[in-house]
Enzyme design. Structure first.
Site, PDB file in Angstrom:
ATOM      1  N   LYS A 209       0.784  -1.312   0.288  1.00 52.06           N
ATOM      2  CA  LYS A 209       0.005  -0.022   0.125  1.00 52.06           C
ATOM      3  C   LYS A 209       0.928   1.241  -0.053  1.00 52.06           C
ATOM      4  CE  LYS A 209      -3.606   1.752   2.892  1.00 52.06           C
ATOM      5  NZ  LYS A 209      -4.500   1.625   3.843  1.00 52.06           N
ATOM      6  N   GLU A 215      10.700  -4.725   4.351  1.00 50.09           N
ATOM      7  CA  GLU A 215      10.641  -6.030   3.763  1.00 50.09           C
ATOM      8  C   GLU A 215      10.453  -6.160   2.410  1.00 50.09           C
ATOM      9  OE1 GLU A 215       9.324  -4.950   6.450  1.00 50.09           O
ATOM     10  OE2 GLU A 215       9.325  -6.491   8.166  1.00 50.09           O
ATOM     11  N   GLY A 269      -4.588  -2.296   5.374  1.00 53.52           N
ATOM     12  CA  GLY A 269      -3.805  -3.256   4.822  1.00 53.52           C
ATOM     13  C   GLY A 269      -4.594  -4.812   5.183  1.00 53.52           C
ATOM     14  N   ARG A 270      -4.628  -5.001   6.393  1.00 57.26           N
ATOM     15  CA  ARG A 270      -5.305  -6.274   7.021  1.00 57.26           C
ATOM     16  C   ARG A 270      -6.774  -6.770   6.397  1.00 57.26           C
ATOM     17  NH1 ARG A 270      -4.407  -3.119  11.007  1.00 57.26           N
ATOM     18  NH2 ARG A 270      -5.799  -2.247  12.358  1.00 57.26           N
ATOM     19  N   GLU A 355      -3.807  -7.152  15.356  1.00 55.79           N
ATOM     20  CA  GLU A 355      -3.372  -5.643  15.097  1.00 55.79           C
ATOM     21  C   GLU A 355      -4.539  -4.624  15.138  1.00 55.79           C
ATOM     22  OE1 GLU A 355      -0.337  -5.376  11.737  1.00 55.79           O
ATOM     23  OE2 GLU A 355      -1.896  -4.386  10.740  1.00 55.79           O
ATOM     24  N   HIS A 386      -3.450 -33.942  18.098  1.00 56.38           N
ATOM     25  CA  HIS A 386      -2.423 -34.492  18.581  1.00 56.38           C
ATOM     26  C   HIS A 386      -1.249 -33.700  19.062  1.00 56.38           C
ATOM     27  CE1 HIS A 386      -4.144 -38.404  16.850  1.00 56.38           C
ATOM     28  NE2 HIS A 386      -4.548 -37.488  16.007  1.00 56.38           N
ATOM     29  N   LYS A 513       9.771  -0.909  14.122  1.00 58.69           N
ATOM     30  CA  LYS A 513      10.443  -0.522  12.634  1.00 58.69           C
ATOM     31  C   LYS A 513      11.393   0.530  12.660  1.00 58.69           C
ATOM     32  CE  LYS A 513       6.047  -1.628  10.076  1.00 58.69           C
ATOM     33  NZ  LYS A 513       5.069  -0.671   9.370  1.00 58.69           N
TER      34      LYS A 513
END
Ligand code: F6P
Length: 523
Positions: A209, A215, A269-270, A355, A386, A513
């Protein structure tokens, strides 16, 4: 208009819930079922191909009534209207929250700064469709004239988790293209992916965005350098496309402006997989399936917007979660899909939920004096039985659970599916009803070795009374997946409204960040 600022603990409903919680100390799910043959029907809702059975919760009718009263006192209806109509409810970032507009088929206008956003949304969808068709059909050619075989989505957080989760979940509906996701700044991650790729037949979709995320930009540059070892600068246009709001940065990267797909600041974003961020989904399963995913989400939007709170699936899930989080002091919730396709659902929801609602300051700017966002985690059944289910069944913590299941499997293999679903139901029964001392006694007695009855008894008892929701769909399809994801999105919204927090900013991710940048500059 922003949302109203109401401290939930000052409402009458909250006070009544606090005293009702004391009354509920002796409540037993098992006894509740014994005394009411209609309990399952009473606490179930059917909607399209989905049924929610929330009868295995520590609730009675009064609990629900009070929770709905809380929603009313928190002015939830007013908040829902503002959410859907594009009011600036993300106050700290001065933005509307309109991922719902991305999947709306209605002709009603939604105005942002005096401009209807619906035509832009439709235009973006047309662009996604045309581009996906071209790549899938092989009409789009790489720099040596070959068809595209591999798609790489380069992004992180909301620009990765949603598309990655959906592509994994809908692999039954996939076409011939192979889709990869590069997210971590860990160079070994991108190196392992590049090892599998041929630059002549790979299309890279850079999703950011902001187009400033460390990253994503680092990975995109590493990939571009790898590409330029065999191709030239002029070939970039055939192999790199971008999804972003930052047109200058895209231009500087060398991407043809024709190959830029829009993003808008009114989509968080999410919550962005419904926008062009979902391009790799459309490339992977075709535009029609992608559109069906959006249509499924819209069905849930309409259910959420129009249903009474006591019949409203996202509202009920949110209220139940508040009941355990704020009154029983449950710290976490487990999301347990009984399909291997939803292996990435929990990580996806961790960003969406944590978030959004991991906040400790209320909408007045004051510290909250009550618990907010829950910790969510989970994995697929039966594997997790399990792994961690021992703690959920017999540990000291109360962990409310969502069991997501499907009536039908996709490939048939009914023997497998019957066993899978037997486990799905058995786990919820075991959690709710447990196993009494008497039953353990009898079992040990009939097993023959009576000498061990007394020593083994305490370890074999299951106290039960552990809550679960059964979220059951007919079949995993793009439509039902859209419904499922939108259901959780609206649950997040409802909880944020009631907790009186801002769910749509994420300042908490910034400090780390900044410090990482400082460390790099000082190195
Ligand atoms: O670090 C969190 C975050 O800001 C998320 O909210 C977002 O989904 C992600 O980073 C990626 O941001 P962008 O799409 O701008 O690269």
């Amino acid at each position: 208009m922003p949302l109203q600022n109401i401290n939930p603990t000052t409402t009458n409903a909250w006070k009544k819930l606090a005293s009702h919680y004391n009354e509920m100390q002796s409540f037993s799910i098992q006894k509740a079922f014994k005394s009411d043959a209609e309990r399952k029907e009473k606490f179930s809702i059917d909607f399209n191909d989905l049924s929610l059975d929330f009868s295995k919760n520590r609730i009675e009718q009064k609990t629900l009534d009070l929770l709905v009263e809380l929603a009313n006192e928190a002015e939830l209806k007013d908040a829902i209207d503002k959410y859907f109509s594009g009011d600036v409810i993300n106050v700290t970032e001065e933005r509307a929250v309109l991922h719902t507009a991305l999947r709306s088929n209605s002709e009603d206008e939604i105005q942002i700064e005096n401009k209807d956003i619906k035509p832009e949304i439709k235009k973006a969808l047309r662009k996604i469709r045309a581009f996906s068709n071209k790549v899938i059909s092989g009409d789009w050619k790489g720099y040596t004239g070959k068809k595209i075989t591999d798609i790489v989505n380069i992004g992180i957080g909301g620009s990765d988790l949603g598309p990655d989760m959906i592509v994994e979940a809908l692999q039954f509906y996939k076409n011939q293209l192979t889709t990869h996701f590069v997210s971590n700044i860990d160079g070994d991650h991108v190196s392992e992916i590049l090892k599998k790729l041929d630059p002549e037949t790979t299309l890279f979709v850079i999703v950011s965005k902001t187009f400033t995320t460390q990253e994503t930009i680092t990975n995109a540059n590493t990939i571009k350098n790898w590409f330029l070892k065999s191709a030239s600068q002029f070939d970039i246009a055939k192999h790199f496309v971008a999804v972003s709001t930052n047109l200058d940065a895209i231009d500087a990267f060398g991407i043809d402006p024709k190959n830029v797909f829009p993003m808008w600041n009114w989509v968080g974003g999410r919550f962005s997989l419904w926008s062009s961020v979902g391009l790799s989904i459309s490339l992977s399963v075709g535009f029609d399936n992608y559109k069906s995913l959006l249509d499924g989400a819209e069905k849930m939007d309409l259910h959420f917007k129009n249903s009474e709170f006591d019949q409203n699936i996202p509202v009920l899930l949110a209220l139940l979660s508040i009941w355990y989080n704020n009154f029983y002091k449950a710290e976490s919730e487990a999301i347990l899909p009984y399909t291997q396709y939803l292996t990435k659902l929990a990580p996806y929801l961790q960003q969406a939920i944590m978030e959004s609602n991991g906040k400790s300051v209320d909408r007045n700017g004051n510290d909250v004096n009550y618990q907010t966002g829950t910790i969510v985690w989970g994995s697929t059944g039966t594997n997790m039985q399990h792994a961690f289910m021992q703690l959920v069944h017999q540990g000291t913590k109360l962990i409310p659970t969502d069991f997501i299941g499907y009536e039908e499997s996709l490939y048939g293999l009914t023997d497998h599916h019957q066993k899978l679903m037997a486990n799905y139901y058995a786990q919820m029964d075991a959690l709710a009803f447990g196993k009494s001392k008497e039953d353990v006694h009898l079992e040990l007695k009939f097993s023959g070795d009576t000498s061990k009855i007394q020593t083994l008894m305490p370890f074999k008892v299951f106290e039960g009374n552990r809550p679960s929701n059964a979220i059951l769909f007919q079949k995993l399809t793009p439509v039902s997946l859209g419904e499922l994801v939108a259901m959780y999105e609206h649950k997040i919204f409802v909880q944020g409204v009631i907790w009186n927090i801002f769910s749509y900013d994420q300042f908490g991710v910034e400090l780390g960040k900044e410090l990482a940048k400082k460390l790099l500059n000082n190195a």
